[in-house]
Write a protein that holds these residues in place. Structure first.
Motif, PDB file in Angstrom:
ATOM      1  N   THR A  23      22.123  12.897   4.799  1.00 39.55           N
ATOM      2  CA  THR A  23      22.843  11.847   4.868  1.00 39.55           C
ATOM      3  C   THR A  23      22.277  10.484   4.012  1.00 39.55           C
ATOM      4  O   THR A  23      22.580   9.364   4.232  1.00 39.55           O
ATOM      5  N   GLY A  81      27.281  18.983  -3.389  1.00 39.95           N
ATOM      6  CA  GLY A  81      27.166  18.081  -2.229  1.00 39.95           C
ATOM      7  C   GLY A  81      27.461  18.917  -1.048  1.00 39.95           C
ATOM      8  O   GLY A  81      26.874  18.533   0.133  1.00 39.95           O
ATOM      9  N   ASN A 129      30.239  10.015   4.078  1.00 41.51           N
ATOM     10  CA  ASN A 129      30.393  10.849   3.054  1.00 41.51           C
ATOM     11  C   ASN A 129      29.246  10.794   1.970  1.00 41.51           C
ATOM     12  O   ASN A 129      28.695   9.839   1.918  1.00 41.51           O
ATOM     13  N   HIS A 130      29.272  11.719   1.046  1.00 35.07           N
ATOM     14  CA  HIS A 130      28.318  11.260  -0.260  1.00 35.07           C
ATOM     15  C   HIS A 130      29.388  10.284  -0.888  1.00 35.07           C
ATOM     16  O   HIS A 130      30.101  10.586  -1.632  1.00 35.07           O
ATOM     17  N   TRP A 154      27.129  14.382   8.367  1.00 33.68           N
ATOM     18  CA  TRP A 154      27.642  12.834   8.576  1.00 33.68           C
ATOM     19  C   TRP A 154      28.328  12.860   9.911  1.00 33.68           C
ATOM     20  O   TRP A 154      28.440  11.436  10.067  1.00 33.68           O
ATOM     21  N   PHE A 185      22.591   9.995  -2.397  1.00 34.81           N
ATOM     22  CA  PHE A 185      22.591  10.971  -2.966  1.00 34.81           C
ATOM     23  C   PHE A 185      23.640  11.335  -3.882  1.00 34.81           C
ATOM     24  O   PHE A 185      23.775  12.128  -4.755  1.00 34.81           O
ATOM     25  N   ALA A 186      24.779  10.542  -3.601  1.00 35.05           N
ATOM     26  CA  ALA A 186      25.957  10.902  -4.659  1.00 35.05           C
ATOM     27  C   ALA A 186      25.625  10.580  -6.255  1.00 35.05           C
ATOM     28  O   ALA A 186      26.377  11.198  -7.042  1.00 35.05           O
ATOM     29  N   MET A 209      25.063  13.758  -7.668  1.00 38.23           N
ATOM     30  CA  MET A 209      25.954  14.752  -7.801  1.00 38.23           C
ATOM     31  C   MET A 209      26.999  14.690  -9.089  1.00 38.23           C
ATOM     32  O   MET A 209      27.326  15.779  -9.504  1.00 38.23           O
TER      33      MET A 209
END
Length: 446
Positions: free
Chosen positions: A407, A401, A440-441, A71, A411-412, A415
């Motif tokens: 990036t 993560g 960030n995620h 990131w 994607f979060a 998780m």
């Protein structure tokens, strides 16, 4: 953008593109970033001023400690470099034992060195240069995960600069819900300028390296069975890598870490593995914990790292079918890697809703991927590998993560379970409604 007010407010250094020291300041372990401004803070007040400036100028705040996160390599933003906030202090825990207070810019090697002088340790990363902040906020799987849990599980307090630039002290008795979010919810909620961990007695460890040859399947099966009943003092990794450089020769190995100085206990625990013809003992010895942490030199900025086709998954049941799939993935592409780390023990005894970290029922962390090297992987093969990994990831119960280079903002969602994400979203809306901390995620505020 006029950065004169920022230069006036900050006691550390403020760099703009092209100024002396710029290229060195924007390079990290993850690569070379392209921010608009770099603030190398020298105090917590500097962090507050940098956050306020980012908010007022409607820029995203990019936080860097160890610099291993991809990131940090994206364009734009105000990069807040916490490197100077690296103090490590051991104090008495009012509840008994010891606490270690760690600056947000500290790295795990320095923390381990300081603690080892007092016969103490905390569950940390495997690499000296990894930042305490990023690893802890993402959970933190390390060599003591089966004995003490994640790095985040030992976090009992923190000092946080919020999206408003305000400084808050966080603990179980003050902003407890924010403390919950910091134990695995990533850097979504503010800049952590100090972490407070509960430390453990750790006079030494026994480390073993075992060489592995031949088909991985039967070896991984025995390794799985050993860890199913092993004492929690034992944590192991299995790694199979291609020839990347002289310090990382091609081949497979098992590395084991035993808490304490009992060599015979580790040898006994590993006996079923050592009885296999395909496994050889390379080294088994008592060491100070800092000695087993890896050194990761800064990469050459002129040689960017190749892409990675694959991912990771948190595995509840490492059955023979999954072992076969992981081994086949590694065998199918010469330039690929397979990595497994044992979980269970203390990691699995933490209630699922006690932290945001997913899949507390997992007994293994597994990662596999092929290096996307130009000329070696074409579009068709890339699609095959992506599909193969998707099938393997689906066998797991979640993803970690910290062990992904993506990036991708989406994607979060992979998780966190829905109920965990909902709780994080509500907290994000409370502490960072404008999503200042989005590198960030990212948990998007409601």
């Amino acid at each position: 953008m006029d950065i004169t007010p920022l230069r006036t407010a900050v006691s550390g250094s403020v760099l703009a593109a092209g100024e002396q020291g710029w290229d060195g300041a924007r390079a990290s372990h993850a690569g070379v970033g392209r921010p608009e401004v770099i603030v190398r803070v020298s105090s917590v007040d500097d962090v507050s001023e940098a956050v306020r400036f980012a908010a007022a100028s409607r820029r995203v705040a990019v936080v860097r400690a160890g610099g291993h996160s991809a990131w940090c390599t994206l364009d734009d933003g105000i990069l807040i470099d916490l490197t100077a906030l690296d103090a490590v202090e051991v104090v008495e825990d009012p509840d008994g034992g010891a606490l270690v207070r760690v600056g947000g810019g500290a790295r795990w090697g320095d923390v381990a060195d300081t603690l080892a002088e007092q016969g103490l340790g905390i569950s940390s990363g495997d690499t000296r240069s990894v930042g305490v902040g990023g690893l802890t906020l993402g959970g933190g799987i390390g060599w003591m995960v089966r004995a003490w849990g994640l790095a985040a599980d030992q976090l009992v307090g923190a000092q946080v600069v919020t999206a408003e630039g305000e400084l808050v002290e966080v603990s179980e008795s003050s902003h407890a819900e924010l403390l919950w979010a910091l134990r695995g919810g990533g850097g979504n909620f503010g800049v952590v300028t100090r972490f407070d961990f509960r430390a453990h007695d750790l006079p030494a460890v026994v480390s073993a390296t075992l060489g592995v040859s031949g088909d991985a399947r039967p070896i991984l099966g025995v390794l799985r069975d050993v860890l199913a009943t092993a004492p929690r003092e034992l944590t192991v990794t299995y790694m199979d890598v291609p020839a990347m450089d002289p310090s990382a020769p091609a081949g497979a190995s098992i590395v084991a870490c035993w808490i304490g100085d009992d060599e015979q206990a580790l040898r006994s625990a590993l006996a079923p593995l050592l009885a296999l013809d395909a496994v050889t003992e390379v080294d088994l010895s008592v060491r100070a914990y800092p000695e087993i942490l890896l050194d990761a030199p800064m990469p050459d900025p002129e040689q960017p790292l190749p892409g990675f086709i694959g991912g990771n998954t948190l595995v509840v049941d490492l059955d023979d079918e999954l072992i076969d799939g992981l081994a086949a993935f590694r065998e199918g592409t010469p330039a690929s890697v397979l990595f497994l780390r044992s979980l269970g023990g203390a990691f699995g005894e933490v209630a699922q809703d006690a932290t945001p970290f997913p899949a507390r029922g997992a007994t293994w962390f597994a990662m596999a991927g092929a290096f996307d090297i130009p000329g070696m992987v074409d579009d068709a093969r890339r699609a095959e590998l992506q599909a193969a990994w998707a099938d393997l990831e689906a066998r797991g119960a979640g993803v970690y993560g910290n062990f992904t280079t993506t990036t991708d903002p989406a994607f979060a969602a992979r998780m966190y379970p829905p109920e965990t994400m909902a709780r994080l979203v509500a907290l994000k809306a409370q502490w960072d409604p404008r999503n200042l901390f989005s590198r960030n995620h990212n948990v998007v505020p409601a």
